[in-house]
Design an enzyme around this catalytic site. Structure first.
Site, PDB file in Angstrom:
ATOM      1  N   LYS A 162       0.855  -1.198   0.000  1.00  0.00           N
ATOM      2  CA  LYS A 162       0.000   0.000   0.000  1.00  0.00           C
ATOM      3  C   LYS A 162       0.887   1.243   0.000  1.00  0.00           C
ATOM      4  O   LYS A 162       1.676   1.470   0.905  1.00  0.00           O
ATOM      5  CB  LYS A 162      -0.943   0.044   1.195  1.00  0.00           C
ATOM      6  CG  LYS A 162      -1.998   1.137   0.939  1.00  0.00           C
ATOM      7  CD  LYS A 162      -2.704   1.671   2.134  1.00  0.00           C
ATOM      8  CE  LYS A 162      -1.989   2.731   2.912  1.00  0.00           C
ATOM      9  NZ  LYS A 162      -1.829   4.031   2.204  1.00  0.00           N
ATOM     10  N   GLU A 178       9.385   0.184  11.014  1.00  0.00           N
ATOM     11  CA  GLU A 178      10.486   1.166  10.925  1.00  0.00           C
ATOM     12  C   GLU A 178       9.822   2.514  11.174  1.00  0.00           C
ATOM     13  O   GLU A 178       9.052   2.999  10.346  1.00  0.00           O
ATOM     14  CB  GLU A 178      11.131   1.071   9.537  1.00  0.00           C
ATOM     15  CG  GLU A 178      12.549   1.606   9.509  1.00  0.00           C
ATOM     16  CD  GLU A 178      12.620   3.012   8.993  1.00  0.00           C
ATOM     17  OE1 GLU A 178      12.599   3.938   9.827  1.00  0.00           O
ATOM     18  OE2 GLU A 178      12.681   3.191   7.761  1.00  0.00           O
ATOM     19  N   CYS A 186      13.326   9.816   8.809  1.00  0.00           N
ATOM     20  CA  CYS A 186      13.133   9.337  10.175  1.00  0.00           C
ATOM     21  C   CYS A 186      14.441   9.433  10.961  1.00  0.00           C
ATOM     22  O   CYS A 186      14.432   9.471  12.175  1.00  0.00           O
ATOM     23  CB  CYS A 186      12.567   7.934  10.178  1.00  0.00           C
ATOM     24  SG  CYS A 186      13.313   6.895   8.951  1.00  0.00           S
TER      25      CYS A 186
HETATM   26  P1  ADP Z   1       3.014  10.124   8.433  1.00  0.00           P
HETATM   27  O1  ADP Z   1       2.578  10.550   9.792  1.00  0.00           O
HETATM   28  O2  ADP Z   1       4.460  10.302   8.212  1.00  0.00           O
HETATM   29  O3  ADP Z   1       2.134  10.602   7.319  1.00  0.00           O
HETATM   30  P2  ADP Z   1       1.781   7.635   8.821  1.00  0.00           P
HETATM   31  O4  ADP Z   1       2.331   6.760   9.857  1.00  0.00           O
HETATM   32  O5  ADP Z   1       0.511   8.365   9.117  1.00  0.00           O
HETATM   33  O6  ADP Z   1       2.926   8.588   8.389  1.00  0.00           O
HETATM   34  O7  ADP Z   1       1.546   6.854   7.471  1.00  0.00           O
HETATM   35  C1  ADP Z   1       2.451   5.926   6.923  1.00  0.00           C
HETATM   36  C2  ADP Z   1       1.660   4.919   6.129  1.00  0.00           C
HETATM   37  O8  ADP Z   1       0.749   4.271   7.017  1.00  0.00           O
HETATM   38  C3  ADP Z   1       0.797   5.498   4.999  1.00  0.00           C
HETATM   39  O9  ADP Z   1       0.800   4.584   3.913  1.00  0.00           O
HETATM   40  C4  ADP Z   1      -0.578   5.554   5.634  1.00  0.00           C
HETATM   41  O10 ADP Z   1      -1.639   5.498   4.702  1.00  0.00           O
HETATM   42  C5  ADP Z   1      -0.573   4.312   6.497  1.00  0.00           C
HETATM   43  N1  ADP Z   1      -1.516   4.324   7.618  1.00  0.00           N
HETATM   44  C6  ADP Z   1      -2.019   5.388   8.280  1.00  0.00           C
HETATM   45  N2  ADP Z   1      -2.873   4.992   9.247  1.00  0.00           N
HETATM   46  C7  ADP Z   1      -2.919   3.642   9.204  1.00  0.00           C
HETATM   47  C8  ADP Z   1      -3.592   2.633   9.958  1.00  0.00           C
HETATM   48  N3  ADP Z   1      -4.429   2.932  10.950  1.00  0.00           N
HETATM   49  N4  ADP Z   1      -3.358   1.343   9.641  1.00  0.00           N
HETATM   50  C9  ADP Z   1      -2.498   1.008   8.645  1.00  0.00           C
HETATM   51  N5  ADP Z   1      -1.851   1.906   7.906  1.00  0.00           N
HETATM   52  C10 ADP Z   1      -2.036   3.205   8.165  1.00  0.00           C
END
Ligand code: ADP
Length: 500
Positions: A195, A270, A304
């Site tokens: 994804k 990570e 990061c």
């Molecule tokens: P950032 O805060 O740097 O935008 P995130 O941790 O929110 O990073 O997002 C990193 C990835 O995790 C993206 O692909 C996002 O769509 C996905 N993501 C966000 N929320 C969820 C969730 N609840 N479960 C799984 N994947 C998620």
């Protein structure tokens, strides 16, 4: 799309891809979302919509996971020799390399990073990762183990692919993060549902086309575009997935780990960091100044492992802070597609607000902003490279991960021994990386041992290689990316005991 048509810098081939119809790769076919929904992708340099991509939800996730399951359990992939697998990965690397310019432009347009940086960093590092991992396909060894139960046993281990892997990636290095994830999964013979980050789906969608061209059988890699809650969450929770590999925020990493408990799928994470760059008085100070600036300003601080905490000895503190501020004030800002740009916009309105909010909180809590501290231009998500000093240890700008071009400088005192300095350096929930700037070999190695982080750089920062493991102690994650270490996270070990 009007923006694109007006941007003369974009190569016509890249423009044609961006303005074309976008589909997700599921079971070897390019498809729209089952619901028909799409969402907009924005140009961070001006906030305009550049295209629409499919919005995957549970139905699409389920379809992709079943395709990956079927490809793993029944498909030709599992019957392929390791050498064939390795060659296919190498072919993918060649194809990416042939399209370097297109990928560099896609990364720049979508993420905002300077195209010149994407051309020499993101794309070649992705190519190199696939080449490095292709070599591992033929080197996944078990061992022959003498056991004490008796001599009439032939006992050995097999290293087998873990199975169907869900991979969820962020937006800071879209292509490279896809490579970090796909490389080891494909080398070990797993199948994947990847994804992409909702902010930056374009290079991953182009990569999906090259995966097809390289000849990966249907279902081996499925590529989804969608949001975290709508697509990421059902993917992390899916019962037919054997492992989830996530890169992103620590907050979401915890949600992914929880979602994985339903079927106890294996998890690697990570996550965030708040890494120190530690400058000793005996260092090459001019080199350390350049290095500390690059440690935090590379990729606009959206790394990061960004050196977001600058710890400088009090005898050189003012000089180091002035030097880093001077560099900050001279960095040329502009749209990533402008070849002269050294720092582009942050990736999104959300990140712009988040980073600006941290700067405001530092200011309100009494820290001093000595460079930047404000937006650049009146549109787009630009934040000027910012240097903060005189921050107290309990301020938000010191304690939390800012994930932007903002460095917080603190001093350490002449009489501080390495033990106490290490306590200061380790005073964070994170443990991803650190850099130590000194000419004293003993200081360098002692600090390398005392810092609780997955990477310690000495007289450098942000040096990456496909052969080097990368990952975090503490709340920076579980497991390692890259190097030989990552292969452990994609394989199961089977002990076979034969009575002779
Ligand atoms: P950032 O805060 O740097 O935008 P995130 O941790 O929110 O990073 O997002 C990193 C990835 O995790 C993206 O692909 C996002 O769509 C996905 N993501 C966000 N929320 C969820 C969730 N609840 N479960 C799984 N994947 C998620």
């Amino acid at each position: 799309m009007a923006t694109l048509a007006l941007d003369p810098r974009l190569n016509p081939i890249t423009a044609a891809f961006v303005t074309g119809k976008h589909s997700m790769l599921i079971d070897g076919e390019f498809r729209s979302a089952a619901s028909g929904k799409t969402f907009s992708v924005y140009n961070p340099a001006d906030g305009e919509v550049i295209c629409e991509v499919p919005e995957a939800e549970s139905a699409d996730v389920d379809r992709a996971v079943r395709a990956a399951r079927n490809a793993f359990d029944n498909g030709p992939w599992s019957k392929m020799t390791s050498s064939e697998r390795g060659r296919m990965i190498w072919r993918l690397a060649d194809l990416i390399e042939q399209h370097t310019e297109e990928f560099a432009e896609l990364e720049s347009l979508d993420n905002g990073k300077p195209v010149a940086v994407a051309r020499v960093a993101d794309v070649p590092l992705a190519v190199d990762l696939f080449r490095y991992m292709s070599g591992w396909s033929t080197k996944l060894l078990g061992s022959t183990i003498p056991i004490s139960a008796g001599i009439n046993f032939h006992t050995y281990t097999l290293r087998e692919p873990i199975g169907v892997v869900a991979q969820i990636i962020p937006w800071n290095f879209p292509l490279l993060m896809a490579a970090w994830k796909l490389g080891p999964a494909l080398a070990t013979g797993c199948t994947v549902v990847l994804k992409l980050a909702e902010q930056t789906p374009l290079s991953g969608l182009r990569l999906a086309e090259l995966l097809q061209e390289a000849g990966f059988p249907a279902g081996v890699v499925n590529v989804l575009t969608g949001f975290g809650e709508g697509a990421g969450a059902p993917l992390a929770a899916h019962d037919l997935v054997d492992k989830v590999a996530f890169t992103g925020s620590t907050e979401v990493g915890k949600l992914v780990a929880k979602a994985a408990t339903g079927n106890l799928k294996k998890v690697t994470l990570e996550l965030g960091g708040n890494s120190p760059a530690i400058v000793f008085p005996d260092a090459d100070i001019d080199g350390a100044i350049k290095g500390a600036a690059s440690a935090v300003f590379f990729n606009h601080g959206q790394c990061c492992c960004a050196g977001s905490r600058l710890l400088a000895h009090d005898s050189v503190f003012d000089r180091v802070v002035e030097g880093v501020s001077d560099i900050a004030s001279k960095i040329k800002m502009g749209p990533g597609l402008d070849p002269a740009t050294e720092m582009g916009p942050l990736v999104s309105q959300e990140q712009f607000e988040r980073v600006s909010g941290y700067i405001d909180s530092g200011r309100q809590q009494g820290a001093k902003i000595v460079a930047g501290g404000e937006r650049f231009a009146n549109r787009g998500y630009f934040v000027k490279p910012t240097v903060i000093r005189d921050a107290k240890p309990d301020m938000k700008v010191v304690e939390e991960e800012i994930f932007g071009p903002v460095v917080v400088a603190q001093s350490f005192s002449t009489d501080a021994d390495l033990e106490r300095l290490a306590v200061q350096a380790n005073d964070t929930i994170y443990g991803l990386a650190a850099s130590v700037w000194t000419r004293d070999l003993s200081t360098a190695h002692k600090m390398a041992r005392r810092i609780r982080a997955g990477t310690v750089w000495v007289n450098c920062h942000n040096v990456f290689d496909a052969a080097l493991p990368f990952g975090g102690y503490k709340q920076s994650g579980w497991g390692r990316e890259m190097g030989a270490e990552v292969l452990n996270n994609y394989t199961e070990v089977k002990a076979v005991t034969v009575k002779l």
